[in-house]
Design an enzyme around this catalytic site. Structure first.
Site, PDB file in Angstrom:
ATOM      1  N   ASN A  58      46.866  36.604  53.796  1.00 21.20           N
ATOM      2  CA  ASN A  58      46.456  37.629  54.756  1.00 21.20           C
ATOM      3  C   ASN A  58      47.282  37.636  56.045  1.00 21.20           C
ATOM      4  O   ASN A  58      47.517  38.679  56.620  1.00 21.20           O
ATOM      5  CB  ASN A  58      44.979  37.430  55.101  1.00 21.20           C
ATOM      6  CG  ASN A  58      44.434  38.521  55.982  1.00 21.20           C
ATOM      7  OD1 ASN A  58      44.324  39.661  55.571  1.00 21.20           O
ATOM      8  ND2 ASN A  58      44.100  38.169  57.206  1.00 21.20           N
ATOM      9  N   ASP A 132      42.510  31.535  50.896  1.00 21.49           N
ATOM     10  CA  ASP A 132      41.826  31.685  52.168  1.00 21.49           C
ATOM     11  C   ASP A 132      41.588  33.165  52.459  1.00 21.49           C
ATOM     12  O   ASP A 132      42.473  33.989  52.237  1.00 21.49           O
ATOM     13  CB  ASP A 132      42.679  31.068  53.278  1.00 21.49           C
ATOM     14  CG  ASP A 132      41.995  31.099  54.624  1.00 21.49           C
ATOM     15  OD1 ASP A 132      40.994  30.388  54.798  1.00 21.49           O
ATOM     16  OD2 ASP A 132      42.471  31.852  55.499  1.00 21.49           O
ATOM     17  N   GLU A 161      37.956  32.242  48.947  1.00 23.63           N
ATOM     18  CA  GLU A 161      36.934  32.089  49.957  1.00 23.63           C
ATOM     19  C   GLU A 161      36.488  33.473  50.414  1.00 23.63           C
ATOM     20  O   GLU A 161      37.275  34.250  50.937  1.00 23.63           O
ATOM     21  CB  GLU A 161      37.496  31.322  51.151  1.00 23.63           C
ATOM     22  CG  GLU A 161      36.550  31.307  52.321  1.00 23.63           C
ATOM     23  CD  GLU A 161      37.254  31.141  53.655  1.00 23.63           C
ATOM     24  OE1 GLU A 161      36.852  30.257  54.401  1.00 23.63           O
ATOM     25  OE2 GLU A 161      38.199  31.907  53.925  1.00 23.63           O
TER      26      GLU A 161
END
Length: 174
Positions: A58, A132, A161
Site C-alpha cells: 500500500n 499488511d 491483515e
C-alpha cells in the site's frame, strides 16, 4: 512443534518497525544481508518449516528513491506512482502519516514494482506473505498479485491483515 516462521518487515527502512520500506529488494542492514536471509530460509526448509514474510504493497517510506524523485521533479517517471494533491508536499498517505506515502497502484509501473518484489522473494525462497493493510489496494491488484505469486511459487501462502469491521470495509474499495 512450530512449522511456520513469520518475519515482520525485513526490508531497509528508516524506522524501528519497518513498515516504511526504502527498498523492497534488499534486507535491512541491521538484520543482516540477503545471504543471511537465504541461509535462514535454507535452514528452515531443511527442518520442514515455512517462512512467511510481511509485505506492504500500500505504501513505502518517504525516503524511498521513487518518492524522493517524484517530489523533486514533477516530470519524473515516478510522479504518477503517488497521488499528489498539491505537489510536492501534499499527497495521499497511509492514515495521513506523511512519512508513509501511498502508492498509486493504478499506475502500471508502480504496480509492477510491487508485483516484481513479491515474485522476487518467492523466487528467492520465501514461502508466502502476510500482507499488511490488505484492504488498501483495490481488488484488481490482488487478482494480479495472486497471479504473479502463484506463477512464482504455486504453493505459496498469502493472508492479509484486515482489522476494520465489515461495514467500514465497504468504504475502502479502491
Amino acid at each position: 512443534g512450530a512449522n511456520v516462521l513469520w518475519l515482520t518487515p525485513v526490508y531497509p527502512s528508516p524506522s524501528h518497525h519497518g513498515y516504511d520500506a526504502t527498498d523492497l529488494f534488499n534486507i535491512e542492514p541491521r538484520l543482516g544481508t540477503n545471504a543471511d536471509l537465504k541461509a535462514l530460509l535454507d535452514q528452515a526448509h531443511a527442518r520442514e518449516m515455512r517462512v512467511i514474510l510481511d509485505f506492504v504493497p500500500n505504501h513505502v517510506s518517504h525516503l524511498h528513491q521513487s518518492f524522493l524523485e517524484a517530489q523533486a521533479n514533477k516530470n519524473s517517471p515516478y510522479y504518477d506512482w503517488y497521488n499528489f494533491t498539491q505537489w510536492p508536499d501534499k499527497y495521499e498517505s497511509f492514515f495521513g502519516v506523511p512519512t508513509l506515502p501511498q502508492l498509486n497502484l493504478r499506475n502500471p509501473d508502480a504496480r509492477n514494482y510491487m508485483l516484481d518484489a513479491a515474485a522476487y522473494w518467492l523466487d528467492f525462497g520465501a514461502d508466502g506473505y502476510r500482507v499488511d493493510f490488505a484492504i488498501g489496494p483495490a481488488p484488481d491488484f490482488w487478482a494480479d498479485f495472486r497471479h504473479v505469486t502463484r506463477q512464482a511459487r504455486p504453493d505459496c501462502w498469502t493472508f492479509g491483515e484486515v482489522v476494520e469491521p465489515p461495514d467500514s470495509q465497504l468504504t475502502f474499495a479502491g
